[in-house]
Design a protein around this motif. Sequence first.
Motif, short mmCIF file in Angstrom:
data_model
loop_
_atom_site.label_atom_id
_atom_site.label_comp_id
_atom_site.label_asym_id
_atom_site.label_seq_id
_atom_site.Cartn_x
_atom_site.Cartn_y
_atom_site.Cartn_z
N GLU A 69 -1.69 -15.03 9.20
CA GLU A 69 -1.77 -15.17 7.86
C GLU A 69 -1.21 -16.76 7.51
O GLU A 69 -1.66 -17.36 6.62
N VAL A 120 -3.74 -19.45 5.47
CA VAL A 120 -3.68 -19.15 3.93
C VAL A 120 -4.47 -20.44 3.14
O VAL A 120 -5.16 -20.00 2.13
N GLY A 132 0.37 -12.69 0.32
CA GLY A 132 -0.52 -12.67 1.46
C GLY A 132 0.36 -11.93 2.66
O GLY A 132 -0.05 -11.08 3.33
N ASP A 183 -2.64 -7.34 -2.66
CA ASP A 183 -4.07 -7.97 -2.47
C ASP A 183 -4.36 -8.43 -3.75
O ASP A 183 -4.55 -9.46 -4.02
N LYS A 210 -2.14 -11.53 -4.69
CA LYS A 210 -2.50 -12.75 -3.98
C LYS A 210 -3.64 -13.40 -4.59
O LYS A 210 -3.52 -14.38 -4.67
#
Length: 302
Positions: free
Chosen positions: A24, A28, A80, A135, A138
């Motif tokens: 991640e 990102v 995230g 989620d 994010k």
Amino acid sequence: MADRIEISFLETFICSAFAACFAELFTVPLDTAKVRLQLQKKIPTGDGDTLPKYRGSFGTLSTIAREEGISGLWKGVIAGLHRQCIYGGLRIGLYEPVKTFLVGSDFIGDIPLYQKILAALLTGAIAIIVANPTDLVKVRLQSEGKLPAGVPRRYAGAVDAYYTIVKLEGVRALWTGLGPNIARNAIVNAAELASYDQIKEIIMKIPGFGDSFLTHMLAGLAAGFFAVCIGSPIDVVKSRMMGDSTYRNTIDCFIKTMKTEGIMAFYKGFIPNFTRLGTWNVVMFLTLEQVKKVFLREVLYD
């Protein structure tokens, strides 16, 4: 030497969460670009044409960096990491136990592909039900940059976003978009894990390969490709529902998007999405395989 040759669920969860978070961090910016492209709607101009703000993967990355600074590319990184720690750990950690449960502990031989797909569908759905709030936060944080200049930002960070959403919209708001998110993550998880599992199994049977770095890389790239091809339409609906509160439900979002922008709108951000997922899967699976070997050495030589 210990009798067992497999690591426990907790150890698998730790390996999976670490590998997912590590991947991640590297991807990102690509995910931010993907979300911006998916949230971008047609902007009418005087002559009836449209003038999109973001154009392609690198154009989007360049625009974000120019207007918001390099740090703008990592918006939502904390949420995230929250997501990957929970979602990544559960979906990958549960995959092998669920797969074994479906075929039976006494099963010998290659597990059928449909059983792998079913196991991944189940673990993807279970994991995102738990991780949906991460989620949502994010996506909200990543979509902040599309607000007009001068408009104050809604959230100061990930923790503030959780607090503000609960305070203004209620606890249930943290599960906004759960329907398309379950569909998207179950399907994408099946495309990723089942395809990686199956392709790795096939490649390992080719003379000269085996359980190697190259095998993991090729299987990871294939997993990312299948995931994007299958999951893009659902991913667009999920991002729009989470980033824009004007849609009543999943069907409303789908119909409005189709009516105003056409079917290709569901593949907005395809290139950055594949670039991200391809890279993400390669980094994640390579890291996962190596970290698991560390635990396996401890088990074998305990």
